[in-house]
Write an enzyme that holds these catalytic residues in place. Structure first.
Site, mmCIF file in Angstrom:
data_model
loop_
_atom_site.group_PDB
_atom_site.id
_atom_site.type_symbol
_atom_site.label_atom_id
_atom_site.label_comp_id
_atom_site.label_asym_id
_atom_site.label_seq_id
_atom_site.Cartn_x
_atom_site.Cartn_y
_atom_site.Cartn_z
ATOM 1 N N CYS A 78 0.334 -1.204 -0.088
ATOM 2 C CA CYS A 78 0.050 0.471 -0.550
ATOM 3 C C CYS A 78 1.144 1.478 0.189
ATOM 4 O O CYS A 78 1.645 1.753 -1.060
ATOM 5 C CB CYS A 78 -0.983 -0.612 0.956
ATOM 6 S SG CYS A 78 -1.888 1.049 1.153
ATOM 7 N N HIS A 173 -3.520 -5.145 1.610
ATOM 8 C CA HIS A 173 -2.440 -5.176 2.851
ATOM 9 C C HIS A 173 -2.821 -7.129 3.406
ATOM 10 O O HIS A 173 -3.439 -7.548 3.977
ATOM 11 C CB HIS A 173 -3.714 -4.602 3.802
ATOM 12 C CG HIS A 173 -3.026 -2.979 4.186
ATOM 13 N ND1 HIS A 173 -2.573 -2.665 4.917
ATOM 14 C CD2 HIS A 173 -3.728 -1.949 3.396
ATOM 15 C CE1 HIS A 173 -2.485 -0.996 4.719
ATOM 16 N NE2 HIS A 173 -3.065 -0.617 3.755
ATOM 17 N N GLU A 175 -0.697 -8.393 5.126
ATOM 18 C CA GLU A 175 -0.984 -8.335 6.752
ATOM 19 C C GLU A 175 -2.325 -8.446 7.268
ATOM 20 O O GLU A 175 -2.294 -8.975 7.978
ATOM 21 C CB GLU A 175 0.527 -7.553 7.406
ATOM 22 C CG GLU A 175 -0.188 -5.949 7.871
ATOM 23 C CD GLU A 175 -0.691 -5.764 6.574
ATOM 24 O OE1 GLU A 175 -0.373 -6.130 5.646
ATOM 25 O OE2 GLU A 175 -0.751 -3.960 6.540
HETATM 26 N N1 GLN Z 1 -3.782 6.543 0.537
HETATM 27 C C1 GLN Z 1 -2.668 6.283 2.031
HETATM 28 C C2 GLN Z 1 -1.038 7.276 0.959
HETATM 29 O O1 GLN Z 1 -1.185 7.664 0.260
HETATM 30 C C3 GLN Z 1 -2.064 4.871 1.480
HETATM 31 C C4 GLN Z 1 -3.401 3.646 2.798
HETATM 32 C C5 GLN Z 1 -2.510 2.910 2.989
HETATM 33 O O2 GLN Z 1 -1.140 2.131 3.071
HETATM 34 N N2 GLN Z 1 -2.892 2.386 3.439
HETATM 35 O O3 GLN Z 1 0.013 6.767 2.008
#
Ligand code: GLN
Length: 205
Positions: A78, A173, A175
């Site tokens: 992410c 995610h 995890e």
């Molecule tokens: N929207 C977040 C970002 O731009 C990422 C979100 C996440 O890691 N769950 O960093």
């Protein structure tokens, strides 16, 4: 295997649980001195703009960027994937990239927090195809991936899991699922990298 998890901000504790369950030893990386002696590193989810600032102020950015460039195994999930993307859309102007993954990632590409969702991901790795549940939280969207990037996972035609050399990146995610197969994939990449290094050293000596 000693796996570092960047622990400046974000969802590092869940990664720690999964990696410990899989038998790895874990170092929480909070300062530049924690980067030495790692076999691989996980960049967790969180807020990529904040994480990029903290990477810089802690001094971790420079040695980490150097390692990633030299083939050190890294797994970004992410926000972690955003840090590894060569190009970001909707980032902050001063957001510093580690780079390494030849993708274009749009931050919050599926909408805001309320648009977070779960979906079944189809994962195809050589000789191994399976489906797993993926949790997407203000996830980035991969808008482009060049030919050097292997597509390992998709949801409704969207690319959500990629690999380039020793860099693994997930927009979701893993995890937060009970399924640990993506982390296993990363640990295999780490041991392959270290076996290859050892063999190269034996040939040289
Ligand atoms: N929207 C977040 C970002 O731009 C990422 C979100 C996440 O890691 N769950 O960093």
């Amino acid at each position: 295997m000693n796996i570092g998890i960047l622990a400046l901000q974000g969802a590092f504790a869940a990664h720690q649980r999964v990696l410990t369950d899989l038998g790895a030893s874990v170092t929480l990386v909070r300062g530049v001195e924690d980067v030495d002696g790692l076999d691989g590193i996980v960049l967790p989810g969180g807020e990529s703009t904040t994480m990029s600032m903290l990477l810089d102020s802690s001094g971790i950015a420079a040695p980490l960027r150097e390692r990633v460039r030299n083939g050190f195994p890294v797994f970004g999930t992410c926000a972690g994937l955003i840090l590894l993307a060569e190009k970001i859309i909707d980032g902050r102007a001063d957001q510093q990239q580690l780079g390494g993954l030849a993708i274009t990632a749009r931050r919050n590409g599926y909408g805001r927090q309320i648009d977070s969702f779960e979906a079944s991901i189809t994962i195809c790795e050589i000789e191994n195809t399976f489906a797993m549940n993926g949790v997407f939280i203000r996830a980035p969207r991969i808008e482009e991936a060049t030919g050097d990037v292997e597509v390992l996972g998709t949801v409704n035609g969207d690319v959500v899991l990629v690999r380039q050399g020793n860099i693994l990146g997930a927009t979701f995610h893993p995890e937060l699922s009970d399924d640990h197969r993506v982390h296993e994939m990363f640990l295999k990449m780490v041991s392959r990298y270290h076996n290859d290094l050892e063999q190269a050293q034996e040939v040289r000596s």
